[in-house]
Design an enzyme around this catalytic site. Structure first.
Site, PDB file in Angstrom:
ATOM      1  N   THR A 151      34.523  40.099  51.866  1.00 62.97           N
ATOM      2  CA  THR A 151      33.070  40.047  52.108  1.00 62.97           C
ATOM      3  C   THR A 151      32.748  40.302  53.578  1.00 62.97           C
ATOM      4  OG1 THR A 151      32.853  38.433  50.332  1.00 62.97           O
ATOM      5  CG2 THR A 151      31.044  38.546  51.895  1.00 62.97           C
ATOM      6  N   GLY A 190      37.613  32.149  53.536  1.00 65.51           N
ATOM      7  CA  GLY A 190      38.053  30.769  53.771  1.00 65.51           C
ATOM      8  C   GLY A 190      39.245  30.762  54.710  1.00 65.51           C
ATOM      9  N   GLU A 433      33.324  34.711  44.402  1.00 61.82           N
ATOM     10  CA  GLU A 433      34.100  35.515  43.468  1.00 61.82           C
ATOM     11  C   GLU A 433      33.210  36.319  42.540  1.00 61.82           C
ATOM     12  OE1 GLU A 433      37.356  34.848  44.612  1.00 61.82           O
ATOM     13  OE2 GLU A 433      37.167  36.911  43.975  1.00 61.82           O
TER      14      GLU A 433
HETATM   15  C1  LIG Z   1      36.203  23.299  43.641  1.00 70.05           C
HETATM   16  C2  LIG Z   1      35.142  24.093  44.447  1.00 70.05           C
HETATM   17  C3  LIG Z   1      35.777  25.224  45.286  1.00 70.05           C
HETATM   18  C4  LIG Z   1      34.678  26.202  45.757  1.00 70.05           C
HETATM   19  C5  LIG Z   1      35.162  27.224  46.794  1.00 70.05           C
HETATM   20  C6  LIG Z   1      36.033  28.316  46.208  1.00 70.05           C
HETATM   21  C7  LIG Z   1      36.151  29.512  47.106  1.00 70.05           C
HETATM   22  C8  LIG Z   1      36.972  30.618  46.468  1.00 70.05           C
HETATM   23  C9  LIG Z   1      37.204  31.740  47.396  1.00 70.05           C
HETATM   24  C10 LIG Z   1      36.168  32.787  47.238  1.00 70.05           C
HETATM   25  C11 LIG Z   1      36.545  34.052  47.412  1.00 70.05           C
HETATM   26  C12 LIG Z   1      35.609  35.144  47.298  1.00 70.05           C
HETATM   27  O1  LIG Z   1      34.424  34.993  47.063  1.00 70.05           O
HETATM   28  S1  LIG Z   1      36.363  36.647  47.484  1.00 70.05           S
HETATM   29  C13 LIG Z   1      35.094  37.800  47.386  1.00 70.05           C
HETATM   30  C14 LIG Z   1      34.573  37.899  45.952  1.00 70.05           C
HETATM   31  N1  LIG Z   1      33.725  39.090  45.855  1.00 70.05           N
HETATM   32  C15 LIG Z   1      33.410  39.605  44.661  1.00 70.05           C
HETATM   33  O2  LIG Z   1      33.758  39.134  43.586  1.00 70.05           O
HETATM   34  C16 LIG Z   1      32.618  40.887  44.756  1.00 70.05           C
HETATM   35  C17 LIG Z   1      31.788  41.098  43.491  1.00 70.05           C
HETATM   36  N2  LIG Z   1      31.599  42.528  43.271  1.00 70.05           N
HETATM   37  C18 LIG Z   1      32.465  43.227  42.448  1.00 70.05           C
HETATM   38  O3  LIG Z   1      33.443  42.709  41.846  1.00 70.05           O
HETATM   39  C19 LIG Z   1      32.138  44.693  42.251  1.00 70.05           C
HETATM   40  O4  LIG Z   1      31.345  45.147  43.341  1.00 70.05           O
HETATM   41  C20 LIG Z   1      31.355  44.929  40.949  1.00 70.05           C
HETATM   42  C21 LIG Z   1      30.025  44.121  40.948  1.00 70.05           C
HETATM   43  C22 LIG Z   1      32.227  44.528  39.737  1.00 70.05           C
HETATM   44  C23 LIG Z   1      31.019  46.408  40.872  1.00 70.05           C
HETATM   45  O5  LIG Z   1      32.278  47.096  40.991  1.00 70.05           O
HETATM   46  P1  LIG Z   1      32.305  48.655  41.327  1.00 70.05           P
HETATM   47  O6  LIG Z   1      31.090  49.020  42.056  1.00 70.05           O
HETATM   48  O7  LIG Z   1      33.623  48.971  41.937  1.00 70.05           O
HETATM   49  O8  LIG Z   1      32.352  49.334  39.956  1.00 70.05           O
HETATM   50  P2  LIG Z   1      31.379  49.432  38.759  1.00 70.05           P
HETATM   51  O9  LIG Z   1      30.789  50.779  38.800  1.00 70.05           O
HETATM   52  O10 LIG Z   1      30.440  48.289  38.512  1.00 70.05           O
HETATM   53  O11 LIG Z   1      32.495  49.353  37.664  1.00 70.05           O
HETATM   54  C24 LIG Z   1      33.395  50.470  37.553  1.00 70.05           C
HETATM   55  C25 LIG Z   1      34.385  50.121  36.524  1.00 70.05           C
HETATM   56  O12 LIG Z   1      35.300  49.145  37.027  1.00 70.05           O
HETATM   57  C26 LIG Z   1      35.342  48.046  36.149  1.00 70.05           C
HETATM   58  N3  LIG Z   1      35.608  46.841  36.967  1.00 70.05           N
HETATM   59  C27 LIG Z   1      34.854  46.367  37.954  1.00 70.05           C
HETATM   60  N4  LIG Z   1      35.413  45.267  38.480  1.00 70.05           N
HETATM   61  C28 LIG Z   1      36.585  45.073  37.781  1.00 70.05           C
HETATM   62  C29 LIG Z   1      37.624  44.091  37.830  1.00 70.05           C
HETATM   63  N5  LIG Z   1      37.582  43.049  38.727  1.00 70.05           N
HETATM   64  N6  LIG Z   1      38.684  44.191  36.998  1.00 70.05           N
HETATM   65  C30 LIG Z   1      38.716  45.220  36.100  1.00 70.05           C
HETATM   66  N7  LIG Z   1      37.751  46.172  35.978  1.00 70.05           N
HETATM   67  C31 LIG Z   1      36.704  46.098  36.814  1.00 70.05           C
HETATM   68  C32 LIG Z   1      33.970  48.003  35.512  1.00 70.05           C
HETATM   69  O13 LIG Z   1      34.014  47.294  34.274  1.00 70.05           O
HETATM   70  C33 LIG Z   1      33.734  49.493  35.304  1.00 70.05           C
HETATM   71  O14 LIG Z   1      34.490  49.910  34.201  1.00 70.05           O
HETATM   72  P3  LIG Z   1      33.868  51.093  33.268  1.00 70.05           P
HETATM   73  O15 LIG Z   1      32.581  50.541  32.698  1.00 70.05           O
HETATM   74  O16 LIG Z   1      34.938  51.319  32.256  1.00 70.05           O
HETATM   75  O17 LIG Z   1      33.638  52.229  34.219  1.00 70.05           O
HETATM   76  C1  LIG Z   2      31.899  28.724  49.871  1.00 69.58           C
HETATM   77  C2  LIG Z   2      32.140  30.235  49.929  1.00 69.58           C
HETATM   78  C3  LIG Z   2      33.445  30.710  50.078  1.00 69.58           C
HETATM   79  C4  LIG Z   2      33.679  32.095  50.139  1.00 69.58           C
HETATM   80  N1  LIG Z   2      34.967  32.543  50.345  1.00 69.58           N
HETATM   81  C5  LIG Z   2      35.181  33.879  50.459  1.00 69.58           C
HETATM   82  C6  LIG Z   2      36.502  34.371  50.735  1.00 69.58           C
HETATM   83  O1  LIG Z   2      37.460  33.588  50.869  1.00 69.58           O
HETATM   84  N2  LIG Z   2      36.680  35.708  50.866  1.00 69.58           N
HETATM   85  C7  LIG Z   2      35.641  36.602  50.726  1.00 69.58           C
HETATM   86  O2  LIG Z   2      35.861  37.787  50.850  1.00 69.58           O
HETATM   87  N3  LIG Z   2      34.375  36.166  50.450  1.00 69.58           N
HETATM   88  C8  LIG Z   2      34.125  34.840  50.326  1.00 69.58           C
HETATM   89  N4  LIG Z   2      32.855  34.390  50.063  1.00 69.58           N
HETATM   90  C9  LIG Z   2      31.762  35.336  49.952  1.00 69.58           C
HETATM   91  C10 LIG Z   2      31.299  35.534  48.518  1.00 69.58           C
HETATM   92  O3  LIG Z   2      32.242  36.253  47.807  1.00 69.58           O
HETATM   93  C11 LIG Z   2      29.947  36.258  48.565  1.00 69.58           C
HETATM   94  O4  LIG Z   2      28.984  35.355  49.089  1.00 69.58           O
HETATM   95  C12 LIG Z   2      29.523  36.744  47.175  1.00 69.58           C
HETATM   96  O5  LIG Z   2      30.349  37.789  46.790  1.00 69.58           O
HETATM   97  C13 LIG Z   2      28.064  37.200  47.157  1.00 69.58           C
HETATM   98  O6  LIG Z   2      27.823  38.179  48.130  1.00 69.58           O
HETATM   99  P1  LIG Z   2      26.684  37.988  49.229  1.00 69.58           P
HETATM  100  O7  LIG Z   2      26.763  36.596  49.744  1.00 69.58           O
HETATM  101  O8  LIG Z   2      26.765  39.091  50.188  1.00 69.58           O
HETATM  102  O9  LIG Z   2      25.319  38.102  48.384  1.00 69.58           O
HETATM  103  P2  LIG Z   2      24.626  39.521  48.023  1.00 69.58           P
HETATM  104  O10 LIG Z   2      25.627  40.400  47.376  1.00 69.58           O
HETATM  105  O11 LIG Z   2      23.899  39.999  49.184  1.00 69.58           O
HETATM  106  O12 LIG Z   2      23.581  39.041  46.919  1.00 69.58           O
HETATM  107  C14 LIG Z   2      22.439  38.266  47.320  1.00 69.58           C
HETATM  108  C15 LIG Z   2      21.626  38.015  46.088  1.00 69.58           C
HETATM  109  O13 LIG Z   2      21.085  39.248  45.637  1.00 69.58           O
HETATM  110  C16 LIG Z   2      21.079  39.342  44.220  1.00 69.58           C
HETATM  111  N5  LIG Z   2      21.855  40.523  43.828  1.00 69.58           N
HETATM  112  C17 LIG Z   2      22.773  41.173  44.576  1.00 69.58           C
HETATM  113  N6  LIG Z   2      23.277  42.237  43.912  1.00 69.58           N
HETATM  114  C18 LIG Z   2      22.641  42.259  42.709  1.00 69.58           C
HETATM  115  C19 LIG Z   2      22.719  43.101  41.570  1.00 69.58           C
HETATM  116  N7  LIG Z   2      23.546  44.156  41.524  1.00 69.58           N
HETATM  117  N8  LIG Z   2      21.924  42.804  40.520  1.00 69.58           N
HETATM  118  C20 LIG Z   2      21.089  41.729  40.546  1.00 69.58           C
HETATM  119  N9  LIG Z   2      20.965  40.888  41.600  1.00 69.58           N
HETATM  120  C21 LIG Z   2      21.736  41.160  42.660  1.00 69.58           C
HETATM  121  C22 LIG Z   2      21.700  38.035  43.710  1.00 69.58           C
HETATM  122  O14 LIG Z   2      20.658  37.097  43.404  1.00 69.58           O
HETATM  123  C23 LIG Z   2      22.503  37.532  44.906  1.00 69.58           C
HETATM  124  O15 LIG Z   2      22.590  36.059  44.966  1.00 69.58           O
HETATM  125  C24 LIG Z   2      32.596  33.009  50.011  1.00 69.58           C
HETATM  126  C25 LIG Z   2      31.293  32.526  49.847  1.00 69.58           C
HETATM  127  C26 LIG Z   2      31.053  31.155  49.802  1.00 69.58           C
HETATM  128  C27 LIG Z   2      29.644  30.658  49.612  1.00 69.58           C
END
Ligand SMILES: CCCCCCCCC/C=C/C(=O)SCCNC(=O)CCNC(=O)[C@H](O)C(C)(C)COP(=O)(O)OP(=O)(O)OC[C@H]1O[C@@H](n2cnc3c(N)ncnc32)[C@H](O)[C@@H]1OP(=O)(O)O
Ligand SMILES: Cc1cc2nc3c(=O)[nH]c(=O)nc-3n(C[C@H](O)[C@H](O)[C@H](O)COP(=O)(O)OP(=O)(O)OC[C@H]3O[C@@H](n4cnc5c(N)ncnc54)[C@H](O)[C@@H]3O)c2cc1C
Length: 648
Positions: A151, A190, A433
């Site tokens: 992120t 984190g 996530e």
């Molecule tokens: C106790 C308390 C503690 C609480 C505290 C705990 C803290 C934990 C630590 C946190 C860590 C984090 O947050 S780490 C950061 C987390 N960040 C995220 O999760 C980011 C979220 N965004 C995404 O995953 C992506 O941008 C997403 C929204 C899926 C869009 O992906 P893309 O743009 O690449 O692709 P799309 O066009 O939407 O999709 C293309 C194709 O890929 C597929 N695809 C997309 N993602 C896929 C995946 N993960 N695995 C398989 N396939 C996937 C789709 O189904 C489509 O398939 P087809 O339809 O067949 O084409």
């Molecule tokens: C406690 C905590 C721990 C974290 N740990 C990690 C880590 O270890 N590693 C890491 O990489 N990241 C980490 N993150 C980041 C986390 O993965 C992001 O906050 C999360 O992916 C959301 O992205 P953003 O905050 O940029 O919100 P944005 O993507 O900017 O979204 C903001 C709001 O816009 C709306 N929105 C955005 N896109 C769409 C859409 N396509 N359709 C409809 N509505 C939409 C939703 O309401 C969303 O809440 C952590 C976050 C927190 C709070």
């Protein structure tokens, strides 16, 4: 609170609240047997007890002092807890289950939680065999302390727009890592701020001017000698959060940071010495770590909810307030139907979520094994299920924990209740996530594809057979003619499948009609986003009652049948109420893990609330320094003015 008092605080008292004791005597089942089922087996219960003894014999894991700690102390405690767990893990050769269990017993209150939650799993999933051989020992022996830096300040959801770059330099056989803009700095990862010395950085891979998309890179952040940031690296903490303040979520800015070409994770793609880009496996295989954490989050959802349900149920049988009839003894508040309606869904959902996590984890393990063997056939279904369940379960946890807090009245608002912290630390589960609305859409996207297949009679994925069974013209009517029918799980499953079929195909129809009317696909998608998200969400009687609209607005239940379901729900709550305490006792949560004056096993709520009040930093002196600095002057002035007035 002095160490001795701290120990006294958590020692279970022989004096158990009589209301609580009576509830336990009337249990209709064997609590211990249910505990074994919840733990997974008698052996896992035994293992949990061993780990409880190990952790809770260490002062750092017992401390009630955390209620009035400053951030630096909270962080340092979290570091100390991390290191304790790491040392024990190495010494006793814990497997992933043991580590995850120990982390849970510490309430995941550990600063370097990402080491085992993401950093090591990412190396296991994204590194080539050569890289695993080199990096895994360094991560497992905690020379490399790591984070998962994906992120950025400007982008979290939309991975395609992440700005960090990794540009290949063929001259020096290196990648140059850069944060080209203020919005490109990594933000949130984190343990990035102060703990980690290494990061897995997701960056746009640039080779000979061409962008080959997002790839993971291993980037050293701090010196292994003195932990100072390496050249080109700016790193720090992003500031206090609502909770989880033991974790140093951080920022990272990279200015022309050079890493060897071998530091690009090469399981799914590589850049050769002569600058050729080669892609292997599936495009989204690099997203594997996110899928794993989404599955973990469904486990954390169960854990948080069972904590909240335990505190709210135990407190609701100890707390007596008001009477139904004047002159009668005050009622245990759990005997109010409204209290049951607040608290028992959290209890019911805890059990449902435990089983759901188990089922999803089995799917994950099976698909992960396939992927490691090169078979990605079920990856899309796993992505759909993990996205939808992570989103739905985290959403429900946040809602139900807030209800548990409200059910505890004013004391629920005290930090010593433990519930406020539980609400605040579970709150980010709807965001991390993958933000929920975004993940629901991922599931909806997959659902729409299954509908398209069902419509033409093609086979659909195993989890979506209802799209076929519910579409046939000779599908059986839903038999709900009396309360007993509402307790039939097959009937309830049929109700959900019928409703889901209607909502999902309804969303698909709206989408199709919009596109056929000439609206562009992405506009049609956005205009129908709420229906699509609803299509991706759905638990038993309470779920039907709560979401009445979807069951009545679709050809699923008649109004009379719906009324029967509502009556059955209230009847079920009265039955569950009888066993509510044994049902939460079966989670077998140690008082230190629960960390709540309201939820303690012995139910001596009032003595514990008062004991914890003594730990308030404001009570260090009878008269607070603020009196001498500010209040005294005010009172003296007031007295002077009154004397003058009386002379007038
Ligand atoms: C106790 C308390 C503690 C609480 C505290 C705990 C803290 C934990 C630590 C946190 C860590 C984090 O947050 S780490 C950061 C987390 N960040 C995220 O999760 C980011 C979220 N965004 C995404 O995953 C992506 O941008 C997403 C929204 C899926 C869009 O992906 P893309 O743009 O690449 O692709 P799309 O066009 O939407 O999709 C293309 C194709 O890929 C597929 N695809 C997309 N993602 C896929 C995946 N993960 N695995 C398989 N396939 C996937 C789709 O189904 C489509 O398939 P087809 O339809 O067949 O084409
Ligand atoms: C406690 C905590 C721990 C974290 N740990 C990690 C880590 O270890 N590693 C890491 O990489 N990241 C980490 N993150 C980041 C986390 O993965 C992001 O906050 C999360 O992916 C959301 O992205 P953003 O905050 O940029 O919100 P944005 O993507 O900017 O979204 C903001 C709001 O816009 C709306 N929105 C955005 N896109 C769409 C859409 N396509 N359709 C409809 N509505 C939409 C939703 O309401 C969303 O809440 C952590 C976050 C927190 C709070």
């Amino acid at each position: 609170m002095a160490a001795a008092n701290r120990d006294a605080f958590w020692a279970p008292s022989s004096k158990v609240n009589p209301d609580l004791a009576r509830e336990r005597e009337s249990a209709t089942f064997d609590v211990r047997e249910l505990t074994h089922i919840i733990d997974g087996s008698p052996d896992r219960t035994k293992r949990r007890k061993e780990l409880e003894n190990l952790l809770y014999s260490e002062p750092v894991f017992r401390d009630v002092g955390r209620l009035s700690m400053e951030r630096d102390e909270i962080y340092e405690q979290g570091v100390l807890k991390s290191i304790k767990l790491f040392e024990w893990s190495r010494k006793y050769k814990w497997d992933d289950d043991d580590f995850e269990l120990a982390s849970r017993l510490a309430n995941h209150d550990i600063s370097m939680s990402l080491q085992h939650a993401m950093f090591i799993p990412a190396i296991e999933r994204l590194a080539s065999d050569t890289q695993k051989a080199k990096w895994l020992p360094r991560a497992l022996h905690y020379e490399m302390i790591g984070t998962y830096a994906q992120t950025e300040l400007g982008h979290g959801t939309n991975l395609m727009e992440l700005e960090t770059t990794a540009t290949f330099d063929p001259e020096r056989n290196e990648f140059i890592m850069n944060s080209p803009t203020v919005t490109s700095m990594k933000w949130w990862p984190g343990a990035l701020g102060k703990s980690s010395n290494t990061a897995i950085v997701l960056a746009q891979l640039i080779v000979k001017g061409k962008n080959h998309g997002l790839h993971p890179f291993l980037v050293p952040l701090r010196s292994m000698e003195d932990h100072t940031p390496l050249p080109g690296i700016s790193v720090g903490d992003i500031g206090p959060k609502m909770a989880l303040n033991c974790i140093d979520n951080g920022f990272l800015i990279m200015k022309n940071v050079r890493i060897p070409r071998e530091n690009m994770f090469m399981k799914n793609a590589e850049v050769t010495r002569d600058g050729r880009f080669i892609s292997r496996g599936v495009d989204k295989a690099n997203y594997a770590t996110m899928v794993l954490v989404r599955v973990k989050i469904t486990r954390w959802a169960f854990e948080s909810l069972s904590d909240g349900a335990t505190t709210a149920v135990r407190y609701s049988v100890v707390r007596r307030q008001s009477s139904l009839k004047p002159g009668e003894r005050e009622l245990q508040v759990l005997d109010y139907q409204s209290q049951q309606y607040k608290v028992l869904p959290a209890l019911a959902a805890s059990y449902a979520f435990l089983m759901t996590n188990r089922s999803l984890h089995r799917l994950y393990d099976s698909v992960h094994a396939d992927i490691m063997a090169g078979n990605t056939k079920l990856l899309a279904e796993l992505h759909c299920q993990s996205s939808a369940l992570k989103a739905y379960m985290s959403e429900v946890v946040v809602q139900l924990l807030e209800l548990c807090r409200q059910a505890c009245g004013g004391h629920g608002y005290l930090a010593s209740s433990g519930i406020g912290l539980l609400c605040a630390s579970s709150a980010p589960l709807v965001t991390v996530e993958g933000e929920n609305s975004v993940l629901y859409q991922q599931a909806a996207r997959y659902l729409m594809k299954q509908v398209a297949k069902a419509v033409v009679g093609d086979p659909v994925a195993s989890g979506f057979q209802y799209l076929l069974t519910q579409s046939s013209s000779d599908r059986p009517d839903i038999r709900i003619q009396n309360l007993a029918d509402c307790g039939n799980l097959d009937t309830l499953l049929q109700v959900y499948q019928r409703m889901a079929f209607s909502v999902v195909t309804g969303a698909a129809r709206k989408l199709q009609m919009a596109i056929e009317s000439g609206v562009e696909q992405h506009v049609a998608w956005n205009n129908n986003m709420v229906s699509l998200i609803q299509a991706a969400r759905f638990y038993a009687l309470h779920g039907i009652a709560k979401e009445a609209g979807y069951f009545l607005a679709t050809p699923t239940l008649t109004p009379d049948q719906f009324e029967l379901v509502r009556a059955a729900e209230l009847q079920a709550m009265a039955k569950v109420r009888h066993d509510a305490v044994p049902l939460v006792d079966a989670f077998d949560l140690h008082d230190i893990c629960l960390h709540s004056a309201l939820g303690c096993y012995d139910g001596n709520v009032y003595e514990r609330l008062y004991a914890l009040a003594q730990t308030s930093s404001l009570n260090k002196t009878q008269v607070h320094p603020a009196y001498y600095k500010h209040i005294r002057g005010l009172v003296k002035d007031g007295q002077k003015q009154l004397r003058q007035q009386s002379k007038l």
